[in-house]
Each structure stands twice: as C-alpha cells, then as structure tokens.
Motif scaffolding. Structure first.
Motif, PDB file in Angstrom:
ATOM      1  N   CYS A 194      63.841 -33.910  47.093  1.00 19.25           N
ATOM      2  CA  CYS A 194      63.604 -32.865  48.151  1.00 19.25           C
ATOM      3  C   CYS A 194      64.283 -31.691  47.703  1.00 19.25           C
ATOM      4  O   CYS A 194      64.962 -31.514  46.645  1.00 19.25           O
ATOM      5  CB  CYS A 194      64.210 -33.426  49.441  1.00 19.25           C
ATOM      6  SG  CYS A 194      63.627 -34.651  50.138  1.00 19.25           S
ATOM      7  N   VAL A 195      63.778 -30.365  48.057  1.00 23.80           N
ATOM      8  CA  VAL A 195      64.273 -29.413  47.822  1.00 23.80           C
ATOM      9  C   VAL A 195      65.955 -29.182  48.552  1.00 23.80           C
ATOM     10  O   VAL A 195      66.211 -29.688  49.189  1.00 23.80           O
ATOM     11  CB  VAL A 195      63.613 -28.140  48.619  1.00 23.80           C
ATOM     12  CG1 VAL A 195      64.327 -26.760  48.585  1.00 23.80           C
ATOM     13  CG2 VAL A 195      62.191 -27.988  48.103  1.00 23.80           C
ATOM     14  N   VAL A 242      67.476 -27.982  42.840  1.00 25.51           N
ATOM     15  CA  VAL A 242      66.039 -27.666  43.077  1.00 25.51           C
ATOM     16  C   VAL A 242      65.723 -26.977  44.141  1.00 25.51           C
ATOM     17  O   VAL A 242      66.127 -27.142  45.288  1.00 25.51           O
ATOM     18  CB  VAL A 242      65.172 -29.266  43.494  1.00 25.51           C
ATOM     19  CG1 VAL A 242      63.687 -28.859  43.710  1.00 25.51           C
ATOM     20  CG2 VAL A 242      65.345 -30.093  42.499  1.00 25.51           C
ATOM     21  N   ASN A 243      65.120 -25.621  43.790  1.00 27.24           N
ATOM     22  CA  ASN A 243      65.147 -24.524  44.748  1.00 27.24           C
ATOM     23  C   ASN A 243      63.521 -24.433  45.122  1.00 27.24           C
ATOM     24  O   ASN A 243      63.120 -23.755  46.126  1.00 27.24           O
ATOM     25  CB  ASN A 243      65.424 -23.108  44.310  1.00 27.24           C
ATOM     26  CG  ASN A 243      64.809 -22.543  42.961  1.00 27.24           C
ATOM     27  OD1 ASN A 243      63.714 -23.115  42.613  1.00 27.24           O
ATOM     28  ND2 ASN A 243      65.633 -22.030  42.130  1.00 27.24           N
ATOM     29  N   GLN A 244      62.506 -25.276  44.592  1.00 25.15           N
ATOM     30  CA  GLN A 244      61.453 -25.202  44.895  1.00 25.15           C
ATOM     31  C   GLN A 244      60.550 -26.440  44.046  1.00 25.15           C
ATOM     32  O   GLN A 244      60.880 -26.773  42.887  1.00 25.15           O
ATOM     33  CB  GLN A 244      60.532 -24.000  44.405  1.00 25.15           C
ATOM     34  CG  GLN A 244      59.008 -23.832  45.028  1.00 25.15           C
ATOM     35  CD  GLN A 244      58.366 -22.473  44.711  1.00 25.15           C
ATOM     36  OE1 GLN A 244      58.260 -22.162  43.569  1.00 25.15           O
ATOM     37  NE2 GLN A 244      58.131 -21.654  45.512  1.00 25.15           N
ATOM     38  N   TYR A 268      48.998 -24.075  41.893  1.00 24.11           N
ATOM     39  CA  TYR A 268      49.874 -24.927  42.405  1.00 24.11           C
ATOM     40  C   TYR A 268      50.049 -25.035  43.824  1.00 24.11           C
ATOM     41  O   TYR A 268      50.037 -24.094  44.593  1.00 24.11           O
ATOM     42  CB  TYR A 268      51.273 -24.752  42.038  1.00 24.11           C
ATOM     43  CG  TYR A 268      52.032 -23.348  42.249  1.00 24.11           C
ATOM     44  CD1 TYR A 268      52.606 -23.504  43.053  1.00 24.11           C
ATOM     45  CD2 TYR A 268      51.898 -22.461  41.247  1.00 24.11           C
ATOM     46  CE1 TYR A 268      53.473 -22.289  43.673  1.00 24.11           C
ATOM     47  CE2 TYR A 268      52.574 -21.351  41.366  1.00 24.11           C
ATOM     48  CZ  TYR A 268      53.413 -21.093  42.578  1.00 24.11           C
ATOM     49  OH  TYR A 268      54.095 -19.901  42.877  1.00 24.11           O
ATOM     50  N   GLU A 269      50.626 -26.056  44.510  1.00 24.84           N
ATOM     51  CA  GLU A 269      51.121 -26.189  46.002  1.00 24.84           C
ATOM     52  C   GLU A 269      52.459 -26.252  46.059  1.00 24.84           C
ATOM     53  O   GLU A 269      53.136 -27.180  45.333  1.00 24.84           O
ATOM     54  CB  GLU A 269      50.153 -27.296  46.340  1.00 24.84           C
ATOM     55  CG  GLU A 269      50.522 -27.746  48.047  1.00 24.84           C
ATOM     56  CD  GLU A 269      50.042 -29.199  48.436  1.00 24.84           C
ATOM     57  OE1 GLU A 269      50.174 -29.456  49.668  1.00 24.84           O
ATOM     58  OE2 GLU A 269      49.340 -29.723  47.575  1.00 24.84           O
ATOM     59  N   THR A 270      53.299 -25.697  46.902  1.00 26.27           N
ATOM     60  CA  THR A 270      54.679 -25.903  46.948  1.00 26.27           C
ATOM     61  C   THR A 270      54.949 -27.123  48.308  1.00 26.27           C
ATOM     62  O   THR A 270      54.032 -26.901  49.073  1.00 26.27           O
ATOM     63  CB  THR A 270      55.315 -24.739  47.552  1.00 26.27           C
ATOM     64  OG1 THR A 270      54.753 -24.092  48.676  1.00 26.27           O
ATOM     65  CG2 THR A 270      55.206 -23.655  46.425  1.00 26.27           C
ATOM     66  N   VAL A 271      55.684 -27.970  47.966  1.00 30.99           N
ATOM     67  CA  VAL A 271      56.090 -28.942  48.999  1.00 30.99           C
ATOM     68  C   VAL A 271      57.506 -29.029  49.042  1.00 30.99           C
ATOM     69  O   VAL A 271      58.254 -28.375  48.367  1.00 30.99           O
ATOM     70  CB  VAL A 271      55.435 -30.239  48.525  1.00 30.99           C
ATOM     71  CG1 VAL A 271      53.864 -29.997  48.386  1.00 30.99           C
ATOM     72  CG2 VAL A 271      56.302 -30.752  47.160  1.00 30.99           C
ATOM     73  N   GLN A 272      57.833 -29.621  50.309  1.00 33.19           N
ATOM     74  CA  GLN A 272      59.232 -29.925  50.627  1.00 33.19           C
ATOM     75  C   GLN A 272      59.870 -31.100  49.798  1.00 33.19           C
ATOM     76  O   GLN A 272      61.329 -31.254  49.816  1.00 33.19           O
ATOM     77  CB  GLN A 272      59.613 -29.772  52.029  1.00 33.19           C
ATOM     78  CG  GLN A 272      59.337 -28.590  52.723  1.00 33.19           C
ATOM     79  CD  GLN A 272      60.185 -27.398  52.240  1.00 33.19           C
ATOM     80  OE1 GLN A 272      61.597 -27.648  52.199  1.00 33.19           O
ATOM     81  NE2 GLN A 272      59.627 -26.360  51.724  1.00 33.19           N
TER      82      GLN A 272
END
Length: 299
Positions: free
Chosen positions: A271-272, A282-284, A293-297
């Motif tokens: 997880c972020v 982890v910040n992203q 790309y796709e950003t996810v939590q």
C-alpha cells in the motif's frame, strides 16, 4: 483476479517484439498492430530503441486471459543487453522462448535455455517466421529435441476440448505418446487408460518436464490464436503468501526524473505509505503497460 508474469526471451532478430505486438493485439489489449520497422511498437517506448529497431530495456504490458491478469515482460535479445534480460528472469512465472524458424537455434538461444534451467522457469516455445521460404517444421522439431530438451512437443493444431487435450488432426495417438514419455507417472496412466488429462499437461509444463512448442508467423498473425489458446490452457497463476513479499528487479527514473523501483509483489498487499526498504516509504504505486501507467492505492 489471479496474476502471473510471462516473459518473452529470444536471440536478436527472432521477432520477439513483433510477437509481443501480436499477443497484445490477439488478446485485445491494443487496437492496432505496431511494427518495429515503423517505429511504433507498443513496448518500444524509448526513442533509441525505435531508432535502432531493438529492445534495450525490459518493459511490461498487462492483459487479461480469462480470470488471470497477465503481465507480459519483453526483454532485450541482443547479447550486449543480456544483464537487463537476466535481471528480469527472477520475477518470471513462465517464459516464452522465441526462435527464428528460418535460422533455427542460435548460440544465444542455448544460453537463454541454460538460464531458464538455472532459474527453473517453465517454458513454452514459439517458432516464428514460419512463413519464410525454406522453413522445415520437422527439421526444427528434431533440432529442438536434440539441442534443447526431449520434452519439446509440437502443440500446433491441437486444442483443449471438454477439459481434455484433443487433436485437431488425426494424429492423436502420436501426440499423446510424445506427451506421455515426458513423465513416468503420466506414461503409466496413459498405458492403462489411453488418456492424458489437461491437468497432467499443466503439471508437466510447470515442472519443466514438458515444453509445448507452437509454430507461426507473428508478423502475419499466423498461429497466434492457437498459441494464445494454448497459453490460456497451460499457464497457471502461482499461489501467493498472505504475508507481504516482493522481488525488486530494476531501478530507473521516469521522464520527470522521479526514481522508480520496479518490483513484483509475491505475497500479501503493498500500500501507499508502506515502508519498502528500511525507512523509505512508498509514495506512489504505478502499474505500467507500455509507456502508460495507472496509479493505484494498493497492489
């Protein structure tokens, strides 16, 4: 959704990147076929790669295969960039070894085969460029068995039907015998029942006793449908642990200079804001497919 990682490996000029285009197009992940010569291949994301017409950096694309999400890793084929390729091997669940049907097995092909054995990665083979004059399927199969492994078995023209593997031709018995001799227990069952089930094929492939071989032409999209159907039937997602685990295989930077840590989550959830290395958090989280790309939590 289940997840698995499949890597493409090849001697340079075997048509590996062209095959990646064909796979992604056949799986519905891209809407049009790019070409190395036209400098618009989906996974040739760097200008230097497009200019030289070769893969320099390992990249990934994501597509679905039934209830499984497949991360397809395209790796460099040129020996000068073999270190980049070998770093990627540690995260593969399966490999597709691409062979140039016009040239046969090259020296670097045998090197790749030894690496797959060292890392114990199950392998499927795709013999490419079979549309070219002078290609000989029987000669190539004999070469694969002699120089790579006796467990190489021609899967072209065969399809799964009703949960069992059945031939699309009248060569059922020959195919079944070639499968059976790859494993003593399967051979005993076959001699008793005359049948080989799909689960046996899956198990033999995962255990590196069987290496399914497909023939075709990625450029002409020939043999791609049966190849994808074969992958769908053979590849299985690994069982993950409930506790978090990950394998880091590369460090790079994006176009803005941000540091990227490339990893495969092998268990649990990332997880972020989680601490990944020491006190570094982890910040992203990004899931790349080609240059996008796709950003996810969480992942």
């Amino acid at each position: 959704m289940k997840k698995t990682v499949v890597g493409l490996l090849a001697h340079v000029d075997a048509g590996k990147t062209t095959l990646s285009e064909a796979i992604l197009y056949g799986a519905g992940a891209i809407r049009r076929l790019g070409r190395v010569d036209d400098r618009d291949a989906f996974l040739d994301t760097f200008e230097l790669e497009r200019a030289r017409g070769i893969t320099i950096f390992s990249k990934q694309a994501v597509f679905s295969m039934g209830d499984t999400e497949v991360t397809l890793m395209d790796t460099p084929g040129h020996v000068d960039f073999s270190a980049e390729m070998e770093r990627t091997l540690q995260i593969l669940d399966y490999a597709v070894l691409v062979i140039n049907g016009a040239d046969g097995i090259q020296g670097h092909t045998e090197t790749l085969w030894r690496l797959l054995k060292r890392y114990q990665i199950p392998a499927v083979l795709f013999v490419n460029k079979m549309d070219q004059a002078g290609t000989d399927k029987e000669r190539l199969m004999a070469e694969l068995k002699d120089r790579l492994d006796e467990g190489c078995v021609d899967f072209g023209g065969w399809q799964a039907d009703g949960g069992e593997w059945n031939p699309g031709t009248d060569e059922r018995e020959s195919f079944a015998e070639n499968l059976a001799v790859c494993d003593e227990a399967v051979l005993e069952t076959y001699l008793e029942t005359g049948e080989i089930g799909r689960e046996e094929i899956i198990r033999m492939t995962a255990g590196r006793k069987l290496f399914p071989v497909f023939f075709g032409s990625a450029l002409k999209m020939k043999g791609i449908e049966s190849f994808l159907r074969g992958l769908f039937e053979i590849v299985r997602a690994p069982k993950g642990s409930s506790s978090f685990g990950a394998k880091i295989y590369k460090i790079s930077r994006d176009s803005q200079g941000n540091r990227l840590t490339h990893l495969k989550v092998t268990g649990g959830v990332l997880c972020v804001k989680d601490a990944l290395i020491g006190e570094e958090k982890v910040n992203q989280i990004r899931i790349y497919s080609g240059s996008k790309y796709e950003t996810v939590q969480e992942a």
